[in-house]
Write a protein that holds these residues in place. Structure first.
Motif, short mmCIF file in Angstrom:
data_model
loop_
_atom_site.label_atom_id
_atom_site.label_comp_id
_atom_site.label_asym_id
_atom_site.label_seq_id
_atom_site.Cartn_x
_atom_site.Cartn_y
_atom_site.Cartn_z
N ASN A 15 -39.35 -5.00 -42.80
CA ASN A 15 -39.60 -6.35 -43.31
C ASN A 15 -40.03 -7.26 -42.16
O ASN A 15 -39.57 -7.09 -41.03
CB ASN A 15 -38.35 -6.94 -43.96
CG ASN A 15 -37.87 -6.13 -45.13
OD1 ASN A 15 -38.66 -5.67 -45.94
ND2 ASN A 15 -36.57 -5.95 -45.23
N ARG B 59 -44.64 -7.55 -50.40
CA ARG B 59 -43.29 -7.94 -50.87
C ARG B 59 -42.23 -7.78 -49.79
O ARG B 59 -41.08 -8.13 -49.99
CB ARG B 59 -42.91 -7.14 -52.10
CG ARG B 59 -43.77 -7.49 -53.29
CD ARG B 59 -43.36 -6.71 -54.50
NE ARG B 59 -44.26 -6.99 -55.60
CZ ARG B 59 -44.26 -6.30 -56.72
NH1 ARG B 59 -43.43 -5.29 -56.89
NH2 ARG B 59 -45.10 -6.61 -57.67
N HIS B 60 -42.62 -7.24 -48.65
CA HIS B 60 -41.71 -7.10 -47.51
C HIS B 60 -42.04 -8.11 -46.41
O HIS B 60 -41.52 -7.99 -45.29
CB HIS B 60 -41.78 -5.67 -46.97
CG HIS B 60 -41.26 -4.66 -47.93
ND1 HIS B 60 -39.93 -4.28 -47.97
CD2 HIS B 60 -41.88 -3.98 -48.93
CE1 HIS B 60 -39.77 -3.40 -48.93
NE2 HIS B 60 -40.93 -3.20 -49.54
N THR C 288 -42.11 -12.24 -45.68
CA THR C 288 -41.64 -13.54 -46.18
C THR C 288 -42.09 -14.65 -45.26
O THR C 288 -41.92 -14.55 -44.04
CB THR C 288 -40.11 -13.56 -46.29
OG1 THR C 288 -39.69 -12.51 -47.17
CG2 THR C 288 -39.61 -14.89 -46.82
N GLN D 88 -48.67 -10.38 -53.07
CA GLN D 88 -47.40 -10.96 -53.50
C GLN D 88 -46.45 -11.15 -52.31
O GLN D 88 -45.35 -10.60 -52.29
CB GLN D 88 -46.77 -10.10 -54.59
CG GLN D 88 -47.61 -10.07 -55.85
CD GLN D 88 -46.98 -9.21 -56.93
OE1 GLN D 88 -46.07 -8.42 -56.69
NE2 GLN D 88 -47.47 -9.37 -58.13
N ARG E 241 -43.74 -13.05 -50.09
CA ARG E 241 -42.57 -13.83 -50.51
C ARG E 241 -42.57 -15.18 -49.81
O ARG E 241 -43.08 -15.31 -48.71
CB ARG E 241 -41.29 -13.06 -50.20
CG ARG E 241 -41.18 -11.78 -51.01
CD ARG E 241 -39.85 -11.10 -50.78
NE ARG E 241 -39.75 -9.89 -51.55
CZ ARG E 241 -39.25 -9.80 -52.77
NH1 ARG E 241 -38.80 -10.88 -53.37
NH2 ARG E 241 -39.18 -8.64 -53.39
N ALA F 236 -39.91 -18.43 -48.80
CA ALA F 236 -38.55 -18.96 -48.69
C ALA F 236 -38.68 -20.43 -48.31
O ALA F 236 -39.42 -20.77 -47.39
CB ALA F 236 -37.76 -18.21 -47.63
#
Length: 185
Positions: free
Chosen positions: A106, A140-141, A143, A162, A164, A166
């Protein structure tokens, strides 16, 4: 396998920049903090955080930060400059070149700086990190953490991947948030 003359011309015309490891700190829990020196003397940090099967690499998008959040040491530095896309992606590359490197599962943009205030470079770095010809890390990993920079969030939403998002609120009310994060204005 390229001829020496061609390699020299490629190096002159298309130099491959690198970061220099200034300091490495290893924690007992397996966390590793890297202080990278940039070509102009600035310094940035990356942190590898292991947790069971996951290895999260926290990377920087700016040298310093302009937001001056009261709880953040980087905010007290002020903004020195935005990182180039290659400097953002190079944090992953340089970490992987360490002798004991483990590939991150990630990536989080939670290091130095506000990534959405450096959108063009962050967007290019996202492509490098995600592309199979780059680091091949799934969207997706990855952010992107922000204090809530709306134009940057709109740009991120326009990307087809996609990734992420935060949002760092740090307080339950706008009044409290304003006391610790001037961006709340």
């Amino acid at each position: 396998e390229l001829p020496a003359g061609l390699r020299a011309r490629l190096d002159a015309d298309w130099p491959l920049g690198s970061l220099t490891l200034g300091v490495r700190q290893d924690s007992q829990d397996g966390t590793v903090k890297f202080l990278w020196r940039l070509g102009d003397g600035e310094a940035i940090e990356s942190v590898m955080i292991p947790e069971r099967e996951r290895r999260t690499l926290c990377i920087s998008s700016q040298a310093g930060c302009p937001l001056r959040c009261s709880f953040c040491a980087t905010g007290t530095m002020g903004l020195h400059r935005n990182l180039d896309a290659w400097e953002i992606a190079a944090q992953v590359r340089e970490m992987l070149l360490q002798p004991d490197a483990a590939r991150p599962t990630n990536i989080v943009f939670m290091g130095m700086g506000e990534p959405l205030l450096n959108w063009l470079a962050v967007s290019a770095a996202l492509t490098i990190l995600n592309d199979p010809g780059g680091f091949g890390i799934g969207a997706r990993h990855i952010t992107i953490s922000t204090v809530g920079i709306i134009p940057g969030m709109n740009e991120l939403a326009r990307r087809p991947e996609q990734f992420r998002l935060a949002i760092s609120l740090h307080a339950p009310t706008s009044e409290t948030r304003l006391t610790i994060m001037p961006i709340e204005k």
